[in-house]
Design a protein around this motif. Sequence first.
Motif, PDB file in Angstrom:
ATOM      1  N   TYR A   1      19.397   0.102  -1.539  1.00 61.11           N
ATOM      2  CA  TYR A   1      19.884  -0.003   0.146  1.00 61.11           C
ATOM      3  C   TYR A   1      18.486   0.643   0.481  1.00 61.11           C
ATOM      4  CZ  TYR A   1      24.215  -0.319  -0.961  1.00 61.11           C
ATOM      5  OH  TYR A   1      25.805  -0.781  -1.457  1.00 61.11           O
ATOM      6  N   ALA A   2      18.355  -0.503   1.914  1.00 62.17           N
ATOM      7  CA  ALA A   2      17.032  -0.299   2.415  1.00 62.17           C
ATOM      8  C   ALA A   2      17.090   1.327   3.117  1.00 62.17           C
ATOM      9  CB  ALA A   2      16.552  -0.766   3.465  1.00 62.17           C
ATOM     10  N   ASN A   3      16.726   1.836   3.483  1.00 58.20           N
ATOM     11  CA  ASN A   3      16.232   3.335   3.878  1.00 58.20           C
ATOM     12  C   ASN A   3      16.252   3.231   5.762  1.00 58.20           C
ATOM     13  OD1 ASN A   3      16.389   6.418   5.051  1.00 58.20           O
ATOM     14  ND2 ASN A   3      15.182   6.322   3.420  1.00 58.20           N
ATOM     15  N   PRO A   4      16.698   2.962   6.173  1.00 57.01           N
ATOM     16  CA  PRO A   4      17.145   2.567   7.637  1.00 57.01           C
ATOM     17  C   PRO A   4      16.550   3.931   8.329  1.00 57.01           C
ATOM     18  CG  PRO A   4      19.625   3.277   7.285  1.00 57.01           C
ATOM     19  CD  PRO A   4      18.602   3.500   6.318  1.00 57.01           C
TER      20      PRO A   4
ATOM     21  N   SER B   1       1.052  -1.128   0.189  1.00 54.96           N
ATOM     22  CA  SER B   1       0.061  -0.061   0.426  1.00 54.96           C
ATOM     23  C   SER B   1       0.966   1.219   0.463  1.00 54.96           C
ATOM     24  CB  SER B   1      -1.090  -0.194   0.862  1.00 54.96           C
ATOM     25  OG  SER B   1      -0.095  -0.027   2.394  1.00 54.96           O
ATOM     26  N   GLY B   2       0.346   2.690  -0.133  1.00 55.75           N
ATOM     27  CA  GLY B   2       1.111   3.420  -0.520  1.00 55.75           C
ATOM     28  C   GLY B   2       1.609   3.410  -1.395  1.00 55.75           C
ATOM     29  N   ASN B   3       3.096   4.197  -0.887  1.00 51.52           N
ATOM     30  CA  ASN B   3       3.935   4.234  -2.161  1.00 51.52           C
ATOM     31  C   ASN B   3       5.768   3.613  -0.964  1.00 51.52           C
ATOM     32  OD1 ASN B   3       4.397   6.333  -3.718  1.00 51.52           O
ATOM     33  ND2 ASN B   3       5.363   8.213  -2.899  1.00 51.52           N
ATOM     34  N   ALA B   4       5.231   2.491  -0.497  1.00 55.42           N
ATOM     35  CA  ALA B   4       6.346   1.671  -0.121  1.00 55.42           C
ATOM     36  C   ALA B   4       6.849   0.698  -1.456  1.00 55.42           C
ATOM     37  CB  ALA B   4       5.366   0.421   0.090  1.00 55.42           C
ATOM     38  N   ALA B   5       8.306   0.821  -0.853  1.00 56.39           N
ATOM     39  CA  ALA B   5       9.361   0.455  -1.567  1.00 56.39           C
ATOM     40  C   ALA B   5      10.631   0.194  -0.905  1.00 56.39           C
ATOM     41  CB  ALA B   5      10.346   1.380  -2.656  1.00 56.39           C
ATOM     42  N   ILE B   6      10.840  -1.060  -1.487  1.00 51.64           N
ATOM     43  CA  ILE B   6      12.281  -2.622  -0.592  1.00 51.64           C
ATOM     44  C   ILE B   6      12.989  -3.360  -2.194  1.00 51.64           C
ATOM     45  CG2 ILE B   6       9.898  -3.626   0.502  1.00 51.64           C
ATOM     46  CD1 ILE B   6       9.492  -5.697  -1.084  1.00 51.64           C
ATOM     47  N   CYS B   7      13.632  -3.423  -1.070  1.00 52.49           N
ATOM     48  CA  CYS B   7      15.221  -4.364  -2.314  1.00 52.49           C
ATOM     49  C   CYS B   7      14.329  -5.615  -2.444  1.00 52.49           C
ATOM     50  CB  CYS B   7      16.576  -3.750  -1.552  1.00 52.49           C
ATOM     51  SG  CYS B   7      16.609  -2.581  -1.374  1.00 52.49           S
TER      52      CYS B   7
ATOM     53  N   GLY C   1      22.821  -3.441  -1.188  1.00 54.65           N
ATOM     54  CA  GLY C   1      23.543  -3.227  -2.194  1.00 54.65           C
ATOM     55  C   GLY C   1      24.102  -4.131  -2.774  1.00 54.65           C
ATOM     56  N   VAL C   2      22.752  -5.062  -3.176  1.00 49.72           N
ATOM     57  CA  VAL C   2      22.782  -6.376  -4.699  1.00 49.72           C
ATOM     58  C   VAL C   2      22.062  -5.900  -5.559  1.00 49.72           C
ATOM     59  CG1 VAL C   2      22.153  -8.902  -4.911  1.00 49.72           C
ATOM     60  CG2 VAL C   2      23.379  -8.235  -2.779  1.00 49.72           C
ATOM     61  N   SER C   3      20.778  -5.743  -5.634  1.00 49.95           N
ATOM     62  CA  SER C   3      20.370  -5.778  -6.819  1.00 49.95           C
ATOM     63  C   SER C   3      20.286  -4.444  -7.293  1.00 49.95           C
ATOM     64  CB  SER C   3      18.712  -5.882  -7.073  1.00 49.95           C
ATOM     65  OG  SER C   3      18.300  -6.068  -7.967  1.00 49.95           O
ATOM     66  N   GLN C   4      20.230  -3.581  -8.538  1.00 52.27           N
ATOM     67  CA  GLN C   4      20.193  -2.463  -9.032  1.00 52.27           C
ATOM     68  C   GLN C   4      18.482  -2.927  -8.998  1.00 52.27           C
ATOM     69  OE1 GLN C   4      20.947  -1.706 -13.859  1.00 52.27           O
ATOM     70  NE2 GLN C   4      20.929   0.411 -13.566  1.00 52.27           N
ATOM     71  N   THR C   5      17.587  -3.671  -9.241  1.00 53.56           N
ATOM     72  CA  THR C   5      16.504  -3.185  -9.369  1.00 53.56           C
ATOM     73  C   THR C   5      15.808  -3.209  -7.855  1.00 53.56           C
ATOM     74  OG1 THR C   5      15.911  -5.545  -9.675  1.00 53.56           O
ATOM     75  CG2 THR C   5      16.167  -4.362 -11.413  1.00 53.56           C
ATOM     76  N   TYR C   6      14.218  -3.174  -7.660  1.00 57.05           N
ATOM     77  CA  TYR C   6      13.829  -2.684  -6.378  1.00 57.05           C
ATOM     78  C   TYR C   6      12.443  -2.419  -6.627  1.00 57.05           C
ATOM     79  CZ  TYR C   6      12.792   2.284  -7.934  1.00 57.05           C
ATOM     80  OH  TYR C   6      12.187   3.944  -7.606  1.00 57.05           O
ATOM     81  N   LEU C   7      11.747  -2.816  -5.551  1.00 59.63           N
ATOM     82  CA  LEU C   7       9.856  -3.670  -6.037  1.00 59.63           C
ATOM     83  C   LEU C   7       9.642  -1.982  -5.286  1.00 59.63           C
ATOM     84  CD1 LEU C   7      10.120  -6.507  -4.685  1.00 59.63           C
ATOM     85  CD2 LEU C   7      10.493  -6.147  -6.919  1.00 59.63           C
ATOM     86  N   GLN C   8       8.667  -1.662  -6.300  1.00 61.44           N
ATOM     87  CA  GLN C   8       7.780   0.356  -5.260  1.00 61.44           C
ATOM     88  C   GLN C   8       6.272  -0.629  -5.533  1.00 61.44           C
ATOM     89  OE1 GLN C   8       9.299   3.446  -5.307  1.00 61.44           O
ATOM     90  NE2 GLN C   8       7.154   3.398  -4.466  1.00 61.44           N
TER      91      GLN C   8
ATOM     92  N   MET D   1      16.848   3.438  -1.040  1.00 56.07           N
ATOM     93  CA  MET D   1      17.576   4.223  -1.013  1.00 56.07           C
ATOM     94  C   MET D   1      18.968   3.667  -2.609  1.00 56.07           C
ATOM     95  SD  MET D   1      17.093   7.174   0.298  1.00 56.07           S
ATOM     96  CE  MET D   1      18.515   8.554  -0.135  1.00 56.07           C
ATOM     97  N   CYS D   2      19.175   4.463  -3.927  1.00 53.57           N
ATOM     98  CA  CYS D   2      19.660   3.466  -4.772  1.00 53.57           C
ATOM     99  C   CYS D   2      21.237   4.538  -4.240  1.00 53.57           C
ATOM    100  CB  CYS D   2      19.324   3.862  -5.885  1.00 53.57           C
ATOM    101  SG  CYS D   2      18.473   3.431  -6.566  1.00 53.57           S
ATOM    102  N   ALA D   3      22.413   3.566  -4.084  1.00 48.60           N
ATOM    103  CA  ALA D   3      23.471   4.294  -4.073  1.00 48.60           C
ATOM    104  C   ALA D   3      24.158   3.748  -4.770  1.00 48.60           C
ATOM    105  CB  ALA D   3      23.829   4.560  -2.243  1.00 48.60           C
ATOM    106  N   PRO D   4      26.187   4.316  -5.144  1.00 49.81           N
ATOM    107  CA  PRO D   4      26.792   2.959  -5.696  1.00 49.81           C
ATOM    108  C   PRO D   4      26.981   1.032  -4.613  1.00 49.81           C
ATOM    109  CG  PRO D   4      28.190   4.809  -5.483  1.00 49.81           C
ATOM    110  CD  PRO D   4      26.314   5.308  -4.612  1.00 49.81           C
ATOM    111  N   PRO D   5      27.283   0.289  -5.563  1.00 55.43           N
ATOM    112  CA  PRO D   5      27.879  -0.602  -4.913  1.00 55.43           C
ATOM    113  C   PRO D   5      28.575  -0.578  -3.413  1.00 55.43           C
ATOM    114  CG  PRO D   5      27.545  -1.228  -6.519  1.00 55.43           C
ATOM    115  CD  PRO D   5      28.356   0.203  -7.010  1.00 55.43           C
ATOM    116  N   GLY D   6      28.262  -1.280  -2.252  1.00 57.51           N
ATOM    117  CA  GLY D   6      29.923  -1.078  -1.281  1.00 57.51           C
ATOM    118  C   GLY D   6      29.278   0.108  -0.327  1.00 57.51           C
ATOM    119  N   VAL D   7      28.610   0.584  -0.364  1.00 57.94           N
ATOM    120  CA  VAL D   7      28.143   1.528   0.561  1.00 57.94           C
ATOM    121  C   VAL D   7      27.747   1.569   1.352  1.00 57.94           C
ATOM    122  CG1 VAL D   7      29.123   4.013  -1.459  1.00 57.94           C
ATOM    123  CG2 VAL D   7      25.896   2.518  -0.624  1.00 57.94           C
TER     124      VAL D   7
END
Length: 126
Positions: A51-54, A12-18, A24-31, A61-67
């Motif tokens: 990356y999950a936004n803590p 529901s809503g604007n949820a998004a998850i890896c 830090g694994v996938s270039q895709t995410y689930l919106q 959040m999308c960020a370079p690998p390894g962050v």
Amino acid sequence: MVTGNTGAQECSGNAAICPNNQDGVSQTYLQCDSWAGKYVTASCPADQVCYANPNVKDTIMCAPPGVGGVPSAGQCTEASTKCADSGKSGKYYSCEPWSGQYVDGACPSGLICYDRKNKPGVVDCL
């Protein structure tokens, strides 16, 4: 945890998850497609991963690998740095404010990291 057919999981809503709740694994995410109430696959920009936004539940959040953070370095809340072992190595930690975690950094080859005594949160490579 989302696995297999992502269209089968309700949201529901604007949820998004890896995918598979792995940072830090996938270039895709689930919106979440809130109209349909199901997750759809979306992509991070080129050369970035999910990356999950803590700081905000069910956001990414999308960020370079390894962050991903260095848990042993502790939490942080602002753009600051600290030496891993001041005066002994070139390794330091730099705060990623969006995640609230420190990530690895390194002085240029041959230089040693020193914490500034008169300015906490700042390091020098000498």
